[in-house]
Design a protein around this motif. Structure first.
Motif, PDB file in Angstrom:
ATOM      1  N   GLU A 291      13.026  21.256  41.291  1.00 18.03           N
ATOM      2  CA  GLU A 291      13.443  21.521  39.919  1.00 18.03           C
ATOM      3  C   GLU A 291      14.902  21.150  39.693  1.00 18.03           C
ATOM      4  O   GLU A 291      15.258  20.573  38.669  1.00 18.03           O
ATOM      5  CB  GLU A 291      13.209  22.997  39.578  1.00 18.03           C
ATOM      6  N   ILE A 292      15.764  21.461  40.649  1.00 18.16           N
ATOM      7  CA  ILE A 292      17.178  21.120  40.507  1.00 18.16           C
ATOM      8  C   ILE A 292      17.355  19.605  40.431  1.00 18.16           C
ATOM      9  O   ILE A 292      18.052  19.086  39.553  1.00 18.16           O
ATOM     10  CB  ILE A 292      17.994  21.715  41.667  1.00 18.16           C
ATOM     11  N   LEU A 293      16.713  18.878  41.335  1.00 20.92           N
ATOM     12  CA  LEU A 293      16.858  17.418  41.322  1.00 20.92           C
ATOM     13  C   LEU A 293      16.184  16.801  40.097  1.00 20.92           C
ATOM     14  O   LEU A 293      16.651  15.785  39.571  1.00 20.92           O
ATOM     15  CB  LEU A 293      16.290  16.821  42.603  1.00 20.92           C
ATOM     16  N   ARG A 294      15.096  17.394  39.647  1.00 19.04           N
ATOM     17  CA  ARG A 294      14.462  16.900  38.414  1.00 19.04           C
ATOM     18  C   ARG A 294      15.426  17.008  37.243  1.00 19.04           C
ATOM     19  O   ARG A 294      15.579  16.069  36.456  1.00 19.04           O
ATOM     20  CB  ARG A 294      13.187  17.686  38.112  1.00 19.04           C
ATOM     21  N   LEU A 295      16.089  18.162  37.116  1.00 16.39           N
ATOM     22  CA  LEU A 295      17.053  18.351  36.039  1.00 16.39           C
ATOM     23  C   LEU A 295      18.214  17.378  36.159  1.00 16.39           C
ATOM     24  O   LEU A 295      18.672  16.806  35.154  1.00 16.39           O
ATOM     25  CB  LEU A 295      17.569  19.793  36.051  1.00 16.39           C
ATOM     26  N   PHE A 296      18.706  17.161  37.380  1.00 14.43           N
ATOM     27  CA  PHE A 296      19.809  16.224  37.569  1.00 14.43           C
ATOM     28  C   PHE A 296      19.381  14.789  37.254  1.00 14.43           C
ATOM     29  O   PHE A 296      20.154  14.011  36.690  1.00 14.43           O
ATOM     30  CB  PHE A 296      20.338  16.311  39.006  1.00 14.43           C
ATOM     31  N   ALA A 297      18.155  14.428  37.629  1.00 14.55           N
ATOM     32  CA  ALA A 297      17.655  13.086  37.306  1.00 14.55           C
ATOM     33  C   ALA A 297      17.574  12.903  35.792  1.00 14.55           C
ATOM     34  O   ALA A 297      17.928  11.835  35.262  1.00 14.55           O
ATOM     35  CB  ALA A 297      16.282  12.871  37.943  1.00 14.55           C
ATOM     36  N   GLU A 298      17.118  13.941  35.083  1.00 14.74           N
ATOM     37  CA  GLU A 298      17.071  13.873  33.624  1.00 14.74           C
ATOM     38  C   GLU A 298      18.464  13.703  33.039  1.00 14.74           C
ATOM     39  O   GLU A 298      18.662  12.919  32.095  1.00 14.74           O
ATOM     40  CB  GLU A 298      16.434  15.143  33.059  1.00 14.74           C
ATOM     41  N   GLU A 299      19.435  14.439  33.576  1.00 11.79           N
ATOM     42  CA  GLU A 299      20.797  14.344  33.054  1.00 11.79           C
ATOM     43  C   GLU A 299      21.370  12.948  33.259  1.00 11.79           C
ATOM     44  O   GLU A 299      22.034  12.399  32.361  1.00 11.79           O
ATOM     45  CB  GLU A 299      21.696  15.383  33.727  1.00 11.79           C
ATOM     46  N   GLU A 300      21.146  12.362  34.427  1.00  9.32           N
ATOM     47  CA  GLU A 300      21.677  11.014  34.672  1.00  9.32           C
ATOM     48  C   GLU A 300      20.982   9.980  33.782  1.00  9.32           C
ATOM     49  O   GLU A 300      21.627   9.046  33.287  1.00  9.32           O
ATOM     50  CB  GLU A 300      21.515  10.652  36.152  1.00  9.32           C
ATOM     51  N   ALA A 301      19.676  10.144  33.558  1.00  6.05           N
ATOM     52  CA  ALA A 301      18.974   9.245  32.640  1.00  6.05           C
ATOM     53  C   ALA A 301      19.462   9.458  31.210  1.00  6.05           C
ATOM     54  O   ALA A 301      19.575   8.503  30.431  1.00  6.05           O
ATOM     55  CB  ALA A 301      17.466   9.466  32.730  1.00  6.05           C
ATOM     56  N   ALA A 302      19.756  10.706  30.855  1.00  6.20           N
ATOM     57  CA  ALA A 302      20.299  10.992  29.525  1.00  6.20           C
ATOM     58  C   ALA A 302      21.638  10.294  29.331  1.00  6.20           C
ATOM     59  O   ALA A 302      21.933   9.780  28.238  1.00  6.20           O
ATOM     60  CB  ALA A 302      20.446  12.498  29.328  1.00  6.20           C
ATOM     61  N   LYS A 303      22.472  10.252  30.379  1.00 12.37           N
ATOM     62  CA  LYS A 303      23.766   9.572  30.282  1.00 12.37           C
ATOM     63  C   LYS A 303      23.577   8.087  29.994  1.00 12.37           C
ATOM     64  O   LYS A 303      24.406   7.472  29.306  1.00 12.37           O
ATOM     65  CB  LYS A 303      24.562   9.796  31.567  1.00 12.37           C
ATOM     66  N   PHE A 304      22.514   7.498  30.518  1.00 10.67           N
ATOM     67  CA  PHE A 304      22.177   6.103  30.189  1.00 10.67           C
ATOM     68  C   PHE A 304      22.010   5.958  28.680  1.00 10.67           C
ATOM     69  O   PHE A 304      22.583   5.052  28.054  1.00 10.67           O
ATOM     70  CB  PHE A 304      20.892   5.719  30.924  1.00 10.67           C
ATOM     71  N   HIS A 305      21.245   6.852  28.072  1.00  9.14           N
ATOM     72  CA  HIS A 305      20.993   6.762  26.633  1.00  9.14           C
ATOM     73  C   HIS A 305      22.240   7.106  25.810  1.00  9.14           C
ATOM     74  O   HIS A 305      22.441   6.552  24.718  1.00  9.14           O
ATOM     75  CB  HIS A 305      19.829   7.674  26.257  1.00  9.14           C
ATOM     76  N   ILE A 306      23.064   8.015  26.315  1.00  8.66           N
ATOM     77  CA  ILE A 306      24.308   8.348  25.616  1.00  8.66           C
ATOM     78  C   ILE A 306      25.212   7.118  25.547  1.00  8.66           C
ATOM     79  O   ILE A 306      25.795   6.815  24.490  1.00  8.66           O
ATOM     80  CB  ILE A 306      25.004   9.527  26.318  1.00  8.66           C
ATOM     81  N   LEU A 307      25.331   6.401  26.658  1.00 11.93           N
ATOM     82  CA  LEU A 307      26.140   5.183  26.660  1.00 11.93           C
ATOM     83  C   LEU A 307      25.538   4.119  25.749  1.00 11.93           C
ATOM     84  O   LEU A 307      26.258   3.439  25.006  1.00 11.93           O
ATOM     85  CB  LEU A 307      26.253   4.634  28.083  1.00 11.93           C
ATOM     86  N   LEU A 308      24.213   3.969  25.797  1.00 15.61           N
ATOM     87  CA  LEU A 308      23.576   2.944  24.967  1.00 15.61           C
ATOM     88  C   LEU A 308      23.717   3.279  23.488  1.00 15.61           C
ATOM     89  O   LEU A 308      23.872   2.389  22.648  1.00 15.61           O
ATOM     90  CB  LEU A 308      22.109   2.801  25.365  1.00 15.61           C
ATOM     91  N   ASP A 309      23.687   4.569  23.145  1.00 18.25           N
ATOM     92  CA  ASP A 309      23.916   4.967  21.754  1.00 18.25           C
ATOM     93  C   ASP A 309      25.359   4.718  21.338  1.00 18.25           C
ATOM     94  O   ASP A 309      25.637   4.482  20.156  1.00 18.25           O
ATOM     95  CB  ASP A 309      23.555   6.438  21.540  1.00 18.25           C
ATOM     96  N   ALA A 310      26.295   4.771  22.290  1.00 16.99           N
ATOM     97  CA  ALA A 310      27.685   4.415  21.975  1.00 16.99           C
ATOM     98  C   ALA A 310      27.788   2.937  21.625  1.00 16.99           C
ATOM     99  O   ALA A 310      28.596   2.551  20.775  1.00 16.99           O
ATOM    100  CB  ALA A 310      28.603   4.757  23.148  1.00 16.99           C
ATOM    101  N   VAL A 311      26.956   2.108  22.255  1.00 15.40           N
ATOM    102  CA  VAL A 311      26.915   0.686  21.900  1.00 15.40           C
ATOM    103  C   VAL A 311      26.334   0.508  20.502  1.00 15.40           C
ATOM    104  O   VAL A 311      26.801  -0.329  19.714  1.00 15.40           O
ATOM    105  CB  VAL A 311      26.081  -0.104  22.933  1.00 15.40           C
ATOM    106  N   ARG A 312      25.336   1.304  20.162  1.00 15.25           N
ATOM    107  CA  ARG A 312      24.715   1.213  18.837  1.00 15.25           C
ATOM    108  C   ARG A 312      25.583   1.848  17.750  1.00 15.25           C
ATOM    109  O   ARG A 312      25.296   1.686  16.554  1.00 15.25           O
ATOM    110  CB  ARG A 312      23.338   1.883  18.844  1.00 15.25           C
ATOM    111  N   CYS A 313      26.628   2.578  18.138  1.00  8.76           N
ATOM    112  CA  CYS A 313      27.481   3.310  17.187  1.00  8.76           C
ATOM    113  C   CYS A 313      28.649   2.449  16.723  1.00  8.76           C
ATOM    114  O   CYS A 313      29.391   1.910  17.547  1.00  8.76           O
ATOM    115  CB  CYS A 313      28.016   4.576  17.880  1.00  8.76           C
ATOM    116  N   PRO A 314      28.855   2.304  15.410  1.00 15.98           N
ATOM    117  CA  PRO A 314      30.067   1.621  14.930  1.00 15.98           C
ATOM    118  C   PRO A 314      31.321   2.326  15.458  1.00 15.98           C
ATOM    119  O   PRO A 314      31.344   3.546  15.590  1.00 15.98           O
ATOM    120  CB  PRO A 314      29.961   1.738  13.407  1.00 15.98           C
ATOM    121  N   ARG A 315      32.358   1.563  15.743  1.00 18.48           N
ATOM    122  CA  ARG A 315      33.560   2.156  16.334  1.00 18.48           C
ATOM    123  C   ARG A 315      34.416   2.876  15.300  1.00 18.48           C
ATOM    124  O   ARG A 315      35.381   3.558  15.656  1.00 18.48           O
ATOM    125  CB  ARG A 315      34.364   1.089  17.077  1.00 18.48           C
ATOM    126  N   LYS A 316      34.082   2.732  14.048  1.00 18.21           N
ATOM    127  CA  LYS A 316      34.753   3.495  12.992  1.00 18.21           C
ATOM    128  C   LYS A 316      33.680   4.231  12.194  1.00 18.21           C
ATOM    129  O   LYS A 316      32.638   3.660  11.903  1.00 18.21           O
ATOM    130  CB  LYS A 316      35.566   2.581  12.078  1.00 18.21           C
TER     131      LYS A 316
END
Length: 286
Positions: free
Chosen positions: A52-77
């Protein structure tokens, strides 16, 4: 050395930003995969807490992938919105919200997603047989911490005020042993596998998405069309990797609304407000 310096990416130019994000996407995804492989080994050996601990950590690291990709999709202003999106990279609640979000199946619009996020980011909420019986902590943070730590906790509602020790319970965690690979990781793997995380591909993604306003009025069909346009543009630019059609369909159908328009920080709830609701509750609703 300065850890958790993700917001410094705001200060670099576009080319450097995309280069750093491309590297970060690959690293986050690689780490998520390693954690998930180790989690599966613990599952096989019937070690529910470790799994369960590693499952949660794997989800968090995959979530960081999407957070970064959404920063690419986000206008800088505006700048504050862009910096806020970057800051989610180091916030447990935001990562948990992303992981839960990717269990959605085609949300109708961003307004629906906003309602879900505003509910799930509350620090406290009421629930129970009558929907008001007990006060609970934020589920995302509570489940994460209760899986890892022993803690001394205070519990209070309209009738009880007490303290007790909490210790992780492997018997309850055993319910997760049948869990498949997190969907937030599945979608990230499809996006990366299609070749969408190279610097050149990210530049095309940024050009298209930053010029396409995303707000509460956007509906799923329009979002799906943007996903398809993204794939078409990358294919025309010879940036798309050859993959089975099922991989492209997963990107088109399961890459969800970017979350940069939304506040994913803690929504503080005054416990006294909840106690007032409990005191005023009646079976008849009057």
């Amino acid at each position: 050395m300065k850890p958790r310096a993700i917001k410094d990416l705001f200060n670099v130019n576009d080319a450097e930003f995309l280069a750093e994000v491309s590297a970060g996407l690959r690293l986050c995804l690689g780490n998520a995969q390693r954690l998930w492989r180790d989690a599966r080994k613990l599952c096989t050996s019937r070690r529910p807490q470790g799994f369960e601990i590693l499952r949660l950590f794997a989800e968090e690291e995959a979530a960081k992938f999407h957070i970064l990709l959404d920063a690419v999709r986000c206008p800088r202003k505006p700048a504050d919105r862009f910096v806020r999106q970057l800051s989610y990279f180091n916030q447990h609640l935001a990562k948990g919200l992303y992981a839960g979000y990717y269990n959605f199946v085609r949300p109708s619009d961003l307004a629906e997603v906003r309602r879900y996020m505003d509910r799930e980011r509350q620090t406290l909420y009421l629930d129970g047989l009558n929907d008001v019986d007990w006060v609970f902590r934020n589920d995302i943070l509570r489940k994460r911490e209760e899986s890892i730590y022993v803690d001394y906790v205070a519990y209070a509602d309209s009738a009880v005020d007490e303290h007790h020790w909490h210790s992780p319970d492997p018997r309850l965690m055993g319910l997760w042993l049948l869990s498949g690979r997190p969907r937030v990781l599945d979608v990230a793997l499809a996006i990366h596998g299609a070749g969408m995380t190279t610097e050149a591909a990210l530049a095309k993604i940024a050009d298209l998405w930053c010029a396409s306003p995303v707000d509460d009025t956007i509906k799923w069909p329009a979002l799906h069309q943007l996903n398809v346009r993204t794939l078409n543009i990358l294919e025309e630019s010879r940036l798309l990797r050859v993959r089975p059609d099922s991989a492209y369909k997963r990107v088109a159908n399961e890459w969800l609304f970017p979350l940069y328009p939304l506040d994913l920080g803690k929504l503080d709830i005054d416990p006294e407000d909840l106690r007032e609701v409990q005191r005023n509750w009646s079976p008849d609703g009057y």
